[in-house]
Motif scaffolding. Structure first.
Motif, mmCIF file in Angstrom:
data_model
loop_
_atom_site.group_PDB
_atom_site.id
_atom_site.type_symbol
_atom_site.label_atom_id
_atom_site.label_comp_id
_atom_site.label_asym_id
_atom_site.label_seq_id
_atom_site.Cartn_x
_atom_site.Cartn_y
_atom_site.Cartn_z
ATOM 1 N N VAL A 438 -11.438 -10.156 -2.357
ATOM 2 C CA VAL A 438 -11.932 -9.877 -4.325
ATOM 3 C C VAL A 438 -10.676 -9.622 -4.908
ATOM 4 O O VAL A 438 -9.945 -8.317 -4.388
ATOM 5 N N ILE A 439 -10.811 -10.104 -5.666
ATOM 6 C CA ILE A 439 -9.588 -9.475 -6.727
ATOM 7 C C ILE A 439 -10.462 -8.670 -8.534
ATOM 8 O O ILE A 439 -11.614 -9.234 -8.969
ATOM 9 N N LEU A 440 -10.109 -7.223 -8.356
ATOM 10 C CA LEU A 440 -10.702 -6.163 -8.705
ATOM 11 C C LEU A 440 -9.435 -6.031 -9.735
ATOM 12 O O LEU A 440 -8.642 -5.811 -10.126
ATOM 13 N N ASP A 441 -10.276 -7.128 -11.330
ATOM 14 C CA ASP A 441 -9.416 -7.186 -11.891
ATOM 15 C C ASP A 441 -9.854 -6.003 -13.503
ATOM 16 O O ASP A 441 -10.886 -6.838 -13.899
ATOM 17 N N ASN A 442 -9.440 -5.406 -13.545
ATOM 18 C CA ASN A 442 -9.534 -3.842 -14.460
ATOM 19 C C ASN A 442 -9.012 -4.400 -15.613
ATOM 20 O O ASN A 442 -8.957 -3.065 -16.996
ATOM 21 N N ARG A 443 -8.207 -5.676 -15.976
ATOM 22 C CA ARG A 443 -7.082 -5.620 -17.108
ATOM 23 C C ARG A 443 -6.287 -4.995 -17.592
ATOM 24 O O ARG A 443 -5.631 -4.922 -19.150
ATOM 25 N N ILE A 444 -5.833 -4.523 -16.716
ATOM 26 C CA ILE A 444 -4.621 -3.054 -17.091
ATOM 27 C C ILE A 444 -4.145 -3.089 -15.506
ATOM 28 O O ILE A 444 -4.177 -3.296 -14.200
ATOM 29 N N THR A 445 -2.746 -2.563 -15.038
ATOM 30 C CA THR A 445 -1.759 -2.103 -14.086
ATOM 31 C C THR A 445 -2.825 -0.494 -14.422
ATOM 32 O O THR A 445 -2.091 0.469 -14.744
ATOM 33 N N GLY A 446 -3.799 -0.208 -12.974
ATOM 34 C CA GLY A 446 -4.417 0.802 -13.659
ATOM 35 C C GLY A 446 -3.240 2.537 -13.204
ATOM 36 O O GLY A 446 -3.297 3.459 -13.643
ATOM 37 N N MET A 447 -3.578 2.206 -11.647
ATOM 38 C CA MET A 447 -2.445 3.633 -11.394
ATOM 39 C C MET A 447 -1.704 4.019 -12.008
ATOM 40 O O MET A 447 -1.514 5.497 -11.378
ATOM 41 N N THR A 448 -0.451 2.990 -12.821
ATOM 42 C CA THR A 448 0.405 3.844 -12.883
ATOM 43 C C THR A 448 0.749 3.709 -14.346
ATOM 44 O O THR A 448 1.095 4.089 -14.602
ATOM 45 N N GLY A 449 -0.364 4.137 -14.861
ATOM 46 C CA GLY A 449 -1.035 4.981 -16.288
ATOM 47 C C GLY A 449 -0.966 3.749 -17.110
ATOM 48 O O GLY A 449 -0.030 3.690 -18.459
ATOM 49 N N HIS A 450 -1.276 2.364 -16.668
ATOM 50 C CA HIS A 450 -1.602 1.367 -18.521
ATOM 51 C C HIS A 450 -0.729 0.467 -18.850
ATOM 52 O O HIS A 450 -0.594 0.683 -19.415
ATOM 53 N N GLN A 451 0.540 -0.144 -17.364
ATOM 54 C CA GLN A 451 1.067 -0.849 -18.193
ATOM 55 C C GLN A 451 0.781 -2.345 -17.965
ATOM 56 O O GLN A 451 -0.358 -3.262 -17.604
ATOM 57 N N GLU A 452 1.501 -3.114 -18.695
ATOM 58 C CA GLU A 452 0.991 -4.629 -19.147
ATOM 59 C C GLU A 452 1.238 -5.846 -17.514
ATOM 60 O O GLU A 452 2.015 -4.520 -17.163
#
Length: 593
Positions: A438-452
């Motif tokens: 399962v690949i949880l694609d939330n469209r961003i690098t979430g935990m570190t603060g929304h890096q591309e």
């Protein structure tokens, strides 16, 4: 010019002033803000790499081509990047190169607290350790001089407090343009086949000898003599911690360059002081070296080998209590463990997978690691970036050998998939696994603060770029069973899991929905036209107080103990509807506008 800067900001400023032309990193707390700040300087090509190894390799290429280069990462990222770093130590540089490792004593957002000073020693490269933002700035400027003078990459070790604390920093007025050095083809320097590497190995030892002489005379290492009945040897932020505890009642040997160690300076200091304390975070790195010189010192036998050496920690070790401050009463602190945000797109998946029996779930590093917590309890293991799919494959193999009726589900995020999950998934396809991945694609690098990342369609500088489709990669690996679903649709999650868990072939589920903190951005509105916009409320006449909605683990939901009814915090609710889908009485409904 004076500025109030964090350590990370000071590093970025100094990298820019030093004429660096290329910088690469992978986001990871506490290092993330370095590259984020570098991306604002138009003279530097700053990019997010898929992982730390790639970041260092790109920096090496830039260096060989003649430009000053930079790479940064958190401490565990150096494990990923170690392969090129060790050989780069052999070949040396063309354009000066600095690599920053941001260590994290105390593990506030990390899975371990390894001490990366050991990497400098093992790789035989110089290492600098700043104590505050001014030293971050100064040491970066000096690092490029050292790198080019001694033909070596330089490692600089920061820690969380140094990265994130602010202090007044004297910076330059502008950037010093450093011309690109001419590129000359040098097979005997940069092609590290055994015949070449053997010669480079000899050169490496000769270079270390020169660096040791430099360390002895460097102002980065200095003795401060006060009361010589007590001497403290320290590096990094521990210098300020020790000063707060001992003040003027001790002398200090502050080590800013800790590989190679300044042997003569250490001997002189130890001979002048009666009792020597070594104060350092994590490993007895300095302590072991000083002991090898024949001096009796007190270090990890008194001070903890883990966590931060804060003034309170030092006082407890030295005096049995935090001398200046009262002990903290833990009963006065509300325990607030981290949880998935309200509206997090991972919630629906973890709610559903956590209810499955005979399913082993291998997880990964990211927001979704919180799936291990109550009420989901939906992770069995988490080791490192990209490991979920590899672990799941190995676990499944043993379960089959043992004849156990267990299915294995692996879980990671989109950025982690691009980081190192791709090769793990390829391994499953190549070796005939049958895990549900399962690949949880939330469209961003979430935990570190929304890096591309490669899937978002934007570079570190915010410029549009090609957006890699996870489905295309998975299909290229040979998977036949691939499905992309909305994770907020609990019924869809349930049906897909039922179907894929019944397969005897490997499969991939991609849950795609933007991070709750990002989902209202322009591009996501265009792609996710059915985005939830309504708040949820509880129809008190229908609610029976069964508390089943609490299994969603949403911080916007609570129980009114007086009425024994569920309530929704309107300020937190984002209208994902997961709680409404769980409620057996349909008591949670959309708010009427």
């Amino acid at each position: 010019m004076k500025q109030l800067l964090t350590g990370n900001e000071a590093v970025a400023r100094a990298v820019w002033e030093s004429g660096v032309r290329f910088a690469a990193a992978y986001p990871g707390t506490p290092s993330t803000e370095i590259l984020e700040n570098l991306s604002r300087y138009k003279e530097i090509h700053a990019e997010w790499a898929p992982n730390e190894k790639v970041a260092v390799e790109a920096a090496i290429g830039a260096s060989i081509a003649g430009g000053r280069a930079f790479a940064s990462m958190k401490h565990v990222g150096v494990n990923v990047a170690a392969d090129p770093i060790f050989t780069f130590a052999y070949t040396g540089v063309n354009g000066g190169t600095l690599i920053v490792t941001a260590d994290e004593p105390g593990m506030y957002s990390s899975q371990n607290e390894q001490d990366n000073r050991n990497y400098a020693k093992a790789a035989k490269i110089p290492m600098l350790e700043p104590s505050d933002s001014q030293e971050c700035y100064d040491m970066v400027r000096l690092a490029y001089e050292i790198s080019e003078q001694f033909d070596t990459p330089v490692l600089m070790r920061m820690t969380t407090r140094v990265c994130h604390s602010k202090s007044i920093t004297e910076v330059g007025e502008g950037r010093t343009e450093v011309p690109v050095k001419p590129y000359t083809r040098q097979i005997g320097k940069y092609v590290s086949v055994p015949a070449v590497a053997r010669k480079l190995r000899v050169n490496l030892e000769q270079r270390l000898g020169k660096l040791k002489a430099y360390s002895e005379a460097s102002p980065l290492n200095r003795a401060e003599y006060h009361d010589t009945s007590v001497g403290v040897i320290c590096s990094g932020i521990c210098y300020f911690y020790a000063q707060e505890v001992f003040g003027g009642s001790a002398s200090y040997l502050k080590l800013g360059m800790t590989n190679p160690m300044p042997e003569a300076l250490i001997r002189e200091f130890c001979e002048k002081c009666e009792k020597i304390y070594i104060i350092e975070e994590n490993d007895p790195y300095i302590e072991d070296y000083v002991k090898s010189l024949g001096f009796a010192v007190t270090g990890k036998s008194l001070f903890p080998a883990w966590g931060e050496m804060t003034p309170d920690t030092l006082r407890r070790s030295l005096y049995g209590q935090a001398k200046l401050y009262p002990e903290h009463d833990a009963s006065l602190t509300v325990n607030r463990p981290p949880t998935l945000c309200a509206g997090c797109p991972h919630r629906g998946f973890f709610y559903e997978i956590g209810r499955r029996k005979n399913v082993v779930i291998t997880g990964d590093i990211g927001c979704y690691t919180l799936g291990s917590a109550s009420p989901f309890n939906a992770l069995d293991a988490c080791i490192c970036m990209g490991a979920s799919m590899s672990m799941g494959h190995g676990a499944e193999n043993i379960f089959k050998q043992a004849g156990e009726d267990k299915k294995v589900v692996t879980v990671l995020g989109d950025s982690t998939f691009f980081h190192s999950g791709m090769t793990s998934l390829l391994n499953t396809a190549y070796n005939g696994g049958s895990t549900v991945n399962v690949i949880l694609d939330n469209r961003i690098t979430g935990m570190t603060g929304h890096q591309e990342n490669p899937g978002t369609g934007y570079t570190a500088a915010g410029d549009p770029t090609y957006a890699v489709r996870i489905e295309d990669i998975v299909k290229a690996f040979g998977f036949r069973h691939i499905r992309t679903i909305d994770p907020n649709d609990v019924a869809s999650v349930r049906e897909t899991l039922d179907e894929f868990l019944a397969l005897d072939e490997p499969s991939v589920i991609i849950t795609r929905w933007p991070c709750a903190l990002k989902r209202f951005s322009k591009e996501d509105k265009n792609e996710f036209t059915g985005a939830y916009t309504d708040k949820m409320i509880v129809d008190q006449s229908r609610c029976i107080g069964c508390k089943l909605c609490m299994r969603a683990g949403c911080p916007a939901l609570s129980i009114d103990k007086t009425a024994n009814k569920a309530v929704v915090d309107r300020m937190q609710c984002l209208g994902c509807t997961v709680c409404a889908q769980i409620c057996p009485k349909h008591a949670i409904v959309k708010e009427e506008r």
